[in-house]
Design a protein around this motif. Sequence first.
Motif, mmCIF file in Angstrom:
data_model
loop_
_atom_site.group_PDB
_atom_site.id
_atom_site.type_symbol
_atom_site.label_atom_id
_atom_site.label_comp_id
_atom_site.label_asym_id
_atom_site.label_seq_id
_atom_site.Cartn_x
_atom_site.Cartn_y
_atom_site.Cartn_z
ATOM 1 N N THR A 65 10.060 -5.150 25.456
ATOM 2 C CA THR A 65 9.790 -6.295 24.598
ATOM 3 C C THR A 65 9.563 -7.546 25.430
ATOM 4 N N ARG A 74 7.831 -11.909 15.432
ATOM 5 C CA ARG A 74 7.461 -10.605 14.898
ATOM 6 C C ARG A 74 5.991 -10.576 14.480
ATOM 7 N N THR A 75 5.341 -11.734 14.455
ATOM 8 C CA THR A 75 3.944 -11.812 14.038
ATOM 9 C C THR A 75 3.166 -12.667 15.029
ATOM 10 N N SER A 214 5.770 -8.251 10.030
ATOM 11 C CA SER A 214 5.334 -7.394 11.128
ATOM 12 C C SER A 214 4.388 -6.291 10.679
ATOM 13 N N ASP A 215 4.523 -5.822 9.424
ATOM 14 C CA ASP A 215 3.651 -4.754 8.953
ATOM 15 C C ASP A 215 2.436 -5.271 8.196
ATOM 16 N N HIS A 247 0.355 -6.712 12.675
ATOM 17 C CA HIS A 247 0.939 -7.656 13.628
ATOM 18 C C HIS A 247 1.896 -6.934 14.580
ATOM 19 N N GLN A 248 2.654 -5.979 14.060
ATOM 20 C CA GLN A 248 3.558 -5.222 14.924
ATOM 21 C C GLN A 248 2.790 -4.454 15.987
ATOM 22 N N ASN A 249 1.655 -3.836 15.610
ATOM 23 C CA ASN A 249 0.836 -3.128 16.584
ATOM 24 C C ASN A 249 0.446 -4.036 17.739
ATOM 25 N N SER A 252 3.440 -5.270 19.909
ATOM 26 C CA SER A 252 3.913 -4.170 20.761
ATOM 27 C C SER A 252 2.978 -3.950 21.939
ATOM 28 N N HIS A 479 4.938 2.090 18.757
ATOM 29 C CA HIS A 479 4.753 1.047 17.746
ATOM 30 C C HIS A 479 3.343 0.448 17.771
#
Length: 523
Positions: A65, A74-75, A214-215, A247-249, A252, A479
Amino acid sequence: MPVELNTLSYLLLTSIFSAASAVAIKNGRHSDVHPLVLNSQGSFSSLRYAGESAIIKSKMYTHSTLFSNNQTIRTLSQLYEVAFLKHKTNTFILSGQTVCSRYGKWFIEINSVHILWPSCHWGGLVTIPIAAQATSSHLLHVIRNTSLTVLVIDASHLDFALHLIEASTVKHLIVLGHHPQEQREYFGIRVSSFDYLKKVGLEALIETSDQTSSDTMASIYYSSNPKNNIILDNKDNQNALGVVLTHQNMISALSSYAAHLPASHRITSKDRFMHGFAIDNVLGYILGILCTFMGATLSFEDKIPYNDFHLNVENVLSTIKGFRPTIYASGAPFLKQVRILIANKYGNSFIYQRGLKRKDRYHREGRLVSDCIYDMLVFRDIRQRMFGGNIRLLLIDDDQNMSDDASFYRAILGAQVLKTFSRAETTSGMTATSVYDYTSDKRLIGPPLPVMEIKLSDHEEYTAEDLPNPRGEIQVRGHNVFAGYWNDDKDTLLDVVHPDGWFITDMIGELLPNGSFRLLKSK
């Protein structure tokens, strides 16, 4: 007769011996990193299933991370908020003759398509990038598949776009660059200049609230290059599937690249990043976000040619030379053309050929040398004339032709050169070769990036029981693996992603004892 030395002579001799010792130590035949580091580039799981290799993770898997001290990120909107507050006085973008600062209303101070993606993601909008080199059939395919209503184009593409989208779902056309009228209407399509939108925005400022999670969907990527994502019939890009990235993709993926670089080569505010990817290649954007967060400057060329399939390599190199980037990323085809250009200009030189052989010897000894006699005689001139002389890190993406370009550019630039292996479905990242790994293996694609798990599964004559090393189809999980295909049935997704999250890459690889991979072929 005894010779007497005065104090000045002692100091002079001491200086000479000290300098000679320093040069000897620097150029001694010791490798840049302990061999144990390169002999253990991945972590092997203790268990494996029949027909599969062990699962491999990066040594940095548990430290992947980028935001260990910023758990609220997270975004992408949260990332940009943190980045621009932290580096608000730094230069953000160099685009042609335009300089854009992070300070203040940075997102309305520049006419460049490259500023729109951070602007949209900061505001929670979804982007669908389309390359200037895309064919008209590809553009229409994207518009029809997404029912696109707003299209942003460069001014040089206006006539072409108006003719093409006349009967489409597009209702608003935003023009970047010089446009004689602020707003007009053609065939029911409202055409607005970007300057007009800026003026309207300044007159009616609104407070934005971040509603993303995030999703939440961030982008849909329809690559105009069939090698950049999976195409159903493998024949033309009119059937390219829209890769949905959250956003999570993206968080990550950029965290993974950040963790992959050792502390000695981390991106800093002193860096200037430039890439040669089309706008529909997600790797360029991911690396740009990472550089933004680290405070580095991004460099772009203003001119966006339409359907320019015959790239003028010398013009591109002139732009690179002008911006003098410290970090450069490109696909293998462009760098192969540059290599041909270098060979045509310098290939008949004995010193040039001798220098390449000497650099190859250094690399086999585990050393990256940038200041030997051949650098002074020939390579430094190439760096200055073609790349601006400042590149310290070069990334070559998706070299499926398995060339030795990495070794070549490592010799020419005297810089670290990493080969990356990516797909749109993995938000740009799967593997990357390691810093300090100077192997000449043309097929090497490196260990897994820190957010990835990779395994090989049996495929026809390639099996996990092969000797001396397991071979098979490359499958990845993490992720950064995409959320699905836009406007497509679930059956297509199940064809490429297992229910337990493993993405099938359609590539055959070999697992090496040190935890890195060789790319053997495409299925």
